[in-house]
Design a protein around this motif. Sequence first.
Motif, short mmCIF file in Angstrom:
data_model
loop_
_atom_site.label_atom_id
_atom_site.label_comp_id
_atom_site.label_asym_id
_atom_site.label_seq_id
_atom_site.Cartn_x
_atom_site.Cartn_y
_atom_site.Cartn_z
N SER A 24 -17.06 40.90 -6.39
CA SER A 24 -16.80 39.59 -6.99
C SER A 24 -15.89 38.73 -6.12
O SER A 24 -15.86 37.50 -6.29
N HIS A 25 -15.13 39.35 -5.23
CA HIS A 25 -14.19 38.61 -4.40
C HIS A 25 -14.13 39.23 -3.00
O HIS A 25 -14.53 40.38 -2.79
N ALA A 26 -13.62 38.44 -2.08
CA ALA A 26 -13.30 38.91 -0.73
C ALA A 26 -11.94 38.35 -0.36
O ALA A 26 -11.43 37.43 -1.01
N ALA A 27 -11.34 38.90 0.66
CA ALA A 27 -10.05 38.41 1.14
C ALA A 27 -10.02 38.52 2.65
O ALA A 27 -10.73 39.33 3.25
N CYS A 28 -9.20 37.67 3.27
CA CYS A 28 -9.04 37.71 4.72
C CYS A 28 -7.71 37.07 5.08
O CYS A 28 -7.04 36.46 4.24
N LEU A 29 -7.33 37.21 6.34
CA LEU A 29 -6.23 36.44 6.90
C LEU A 29 -6.81 35.18 7.51
O LEU A 29 -7.87 35.21 8.14
N ALA A 30 -6.13 34.05 7.31
CA ALA A 30 -6.64 32.77 7.78
C ALA A 30 -5.50 31.96 8.37
O ALA A 30 -4.32 32.17 8.07
N ALA A 31 -5.85 31.01 9.24
CA ALA A 31 -4.88 30.09 9.83
C ALA A 31 -5.58 28.79 10.15
O ALA A 31 -6.73 28.77 10.59
N ALA A 32 -4.87 27.69 9.93
CA ALA A 32 -5.38 26.38 10.31
C ALA A 32 -5.07 26.13 11.79
O ALA A 32 -4.59 27.02 12.50
N ALA A 33 -5.33 24.90 12.24
CA ALA A 33 -5.20 24.60 13.67
C ALA A 33 -3.80 24.87 14.19
O ALA A 33 -3.62 25.37 15.30
N ASP A 34 -2.79 24.55 13.41
CA ASP A 34 -1.42 24.70 13.90
C ASP A 34 -0.51 25.27 12.83
O ASP A 34 0.63 24.84 12.67
N SER A 35 -1.03 26.25 12.09
CA SER A 35 -0.21 26.87 11.05
C SER A 35 -0.09 28.36 11.32
O SER A 35 -0.80 28.91 12.16
N GLY A 36 0.82 28.99 10.58
CA GLY A 36 0.89 30.44 10.62
C GLY A 36 -0.23 31.04 9.78
O GLY A 36 -1.03 30.33 9.15
N TRP A 37 -0.28 32.35 9.76
CA TRP A 37 -1.33 33.06 9.03
C TRP A 37 -0.97 33.17 7.55
O TRP A 37 0.19 33.27 7.18
N TYR A 38 -1.99 33.11 6.71
CA TYR A 38 -1.83 33.27 5.28
C TYR A 38 -3.03 34.04 4.74
O TYR A 38 -4.07 34.18 5.42
N VAL A 39 -2.91 34.56 3.54
CA VAL A 39 -4.01 35.26 2.90
C VAL A 39 -4.93 34.25 2.23
O VAL A 39 -4.48 33.27 1.64
N GLU A 40 -6.22 34.51 2.34
CA GLU A 40 -7.22 33.67 1.69
C GLU A 40 -8.06 34.56 0.79
O GLU A 40 -8.53 35.62 1.22
N SER A 41 -8.24 34.15 -0.46
CA SER A 41 -9.09 34.88 -1.40
C SER A 41 -10.36 34.08 -1.65
O SER A 41 -10.31 32.87 -1.85
N TRP A 42 -11.50 34.76 -1.61
CA TRP A 42 -12.80 34.11 -1.79
C TRP A 42 -13.41 34.56 -3.12
O TRP A 42 -13.52 35.76 -3.37
N ARG A 43 -13.82 33.61 -3.90
CA ARG A 43 -14.59 33.92 -5.11
C ARG A 43 -16.07 33.94 -4.73
O ARG A 43 -16.59 32.99 -4.13
N LEU A 44 -16.76 35.03 -5.07
CA LEU A 44 -18.16 35.21 -4.69
C LEU A 44 -19.01 35.17 -5.96
O LEU A 44 -19.19 36.20 -6.63
N PRO A 45 -19.54 34.00 -6.33
CA PRO A 45 -20.28 33.88 -7.59
C PRO A 45 -21.49 34.81 -7.64
O PRO A 45 -22.21 34.97 -6.66
N ALA A 46 -21.70 35.41 -8.80
CA ALA A 46 -22.80 36.35 -8.97
C ALA A 46 -24.15 35.66 -8.91
O ALA A 46 -25.18 36.31 -8.67
N ASP A 47 -24.19 34.34 -9.15
CA ASP A 47 -25.47 33.64 -9.12
C ASP A 47 -25.86 33.19 -7.72
O ASP A 47 -26.88 32.52 -7.53
N GLY A 48 -25.07 33.56 -6.73
CA GLY A 48 -25.43 33.24 -5.35
C GLY A 48 -25.03 31.86 -4.89
O GLY A 48 -25.35 31.47 -3.76
N THR A 49 -24.33 31.09 -5.72
CA THR A 49 -23.87 29.78 -5.29
C THR A 49 -22.78 29.95 -4.23
O THR A 49 -22.23 31.04 -4.07
#
Length: 663
Positions: A24-49
Amino acid sequence: MNVATRTTTRALRRLSFTFSTDGSHAACLAAAADSGWYVESWRLPADGTPADPIPLPLSGNRSESLRSQLVSLADGSVLACRHDGDRHDLTHLSYGENGAVEQQLASLRLPGLRLLPLPVPPGAGPRTPVALALGTDARPATTAWLIRTDGSEPERIAELPGLHGGGTWLDHAGALLALDRVNAGLVRSVVLDLRSGTTTPLLEIGERSNDRLVLFDPDSRFAMVRSDAPGTDRLGWGFLGGGEPLRFPECLHASGMFLRPIALRRAADGPRVAVQIDHGAGSALALWRPAFGRLDPLPVPPGRLGAVGHWDEAGLRIPYSSPDHPTALATLDVDALLANGPLPATTGAIPLPLQLAPLGSGLPGPWRETVPPWQPGRPVTPRTEPDGWRLDGSTRPGDGGRWQPAQSLELAGPAGPLEALVYGGDAWLSSPHLVLALHGGPADAWRLEFDPALQRMAADGLAVVAPNQRGSTGYGVAHAMAIRGAWGGPDLDDVLYLLEGVAGQRAALGLEPPALFGVSYGAFLALLAAAHAPAEQVARCAVVAPFLSGARLLAEAAPPVRALTTRLGGGEPVMDARGPRDVLQVAHRLSAPLLIVHGSRDEAVPVSQSRALRHELLRIGRVEGADFRYVEAAGSGHEVLAEEGAAVLHELLAGFLRTGRPG
């Protein structure tokens, strides 16, 4: 989550993807162009949207560590393990109005710790364990703890003799776990029973074979294994406990390629396995169906896949990146991709001599499309994504345009063809400014994926040639091990050969020679190349986190780096006419304008290496600000080009490599 935070956070870099056990979810480390790293949580809809990434930034402008390990949980929260030497802090991150809500769970002290997500049944209460922590020490031994998010201390459930890796669940309840045990020089799969804390053998295929369980379906007991029992390390399959022997079909073994099962799904025609195939700079995807006895290539766009995935009714989800697509989550309809049919048949790769490299539009006659369907390809024209493929969350440039594309070319080298990633279109060789970029490692390689530093160079009008010279991974054992005990040997030969060819062709056109750029081991190699190449072959040289020689690195680096250096023979001298591979001893031959960048808190290559080079340049009469520039990034570590403030360094590097002005 504050709306302003969500709309201004545009991730350009993502890594360490993990999926919740229910998908139902995923997670990763993410960073913008000039930011530090942060955690990102992804919601993965069951209907494929489309998947929905939500940032979980830390309060107080703090950054997440690049080494943090994540476990994505079914409610969208994330368990993070932050490593600092032998201290490992477990933290639970959940959604808050203005960022992440942090709950400190526990700290464990031991040399190594890693987390495995536990299958959590629906409706489980707060006391239900969500992860298993496996800790290793120097005895060697492995200790297992159950981790909960209710604030209770980790529950120690087992202490196992020997080192244990891997981790494949054998049931839905999270009671039986297959682990890879290292014992007496062999790797064998064993079963850990979390209820009793005991282990029993699982795989012992041959008398002296190394056997690992890599994928398992608890309902059908279908298994995929990796073993060298057939004579070479390869994939096999079977049904555990069914009495039939495991099978190792030829189609699951391709010389020079690494086949990695990443996701499994049961269907009417039996088990289906998504197999990632890595070779060289790129990776591809194929479908393995035992009932059909073949590996069917799936026509996915050229790029690099993420080596993890989840497959359910909504589709097969897998991280994906390409030079002009920052890492995001792809969703695949496997049946639709199969219906597209295989990619067109192509001929084998033909090395492209530099004298035939394209100087204008179009490609010369000897060039051919490189690869059969499951080998890496190269984008030549703006791609059209196939039916059954969707990429969610890949960030576009702020101006709404497109990122600079790159192609994978094969160039002739002194001992055989070399693959290189090339930015600058078909006329890269005749670009006004060209950079020869050398990767770190040495056990690493340039990949067909998004790279912010190379993107910044390409956006500044620089053509970039990033070769995977000898010593690079992804091209078989012989290519990778060619520099074992010979750092700055065969790989330096390759770089000097390319420099000579590129510089000669550009001189004939009245263009300046190429510039050199390198990071870590690539910086060491770039400095050696700048010192050994004739002055007319190098316009300028920019290095990030260089070391000066294998012996000097052994004398100053932390134990993990010393162990890697020793294992790869980095301290062994190279005996040939070029003399010692020590940058300090050839510093007097560095005549091109030089830029040196190093993080002050580099944990891999001590900043003292660059400081020593600066002092030597000053000692021999070089003028800082005119002949060279030294930049020490305060507070930055070894990944200085991927930490907070990296965009400023990307701009500095691109400007220097284009103009050569060190001031």
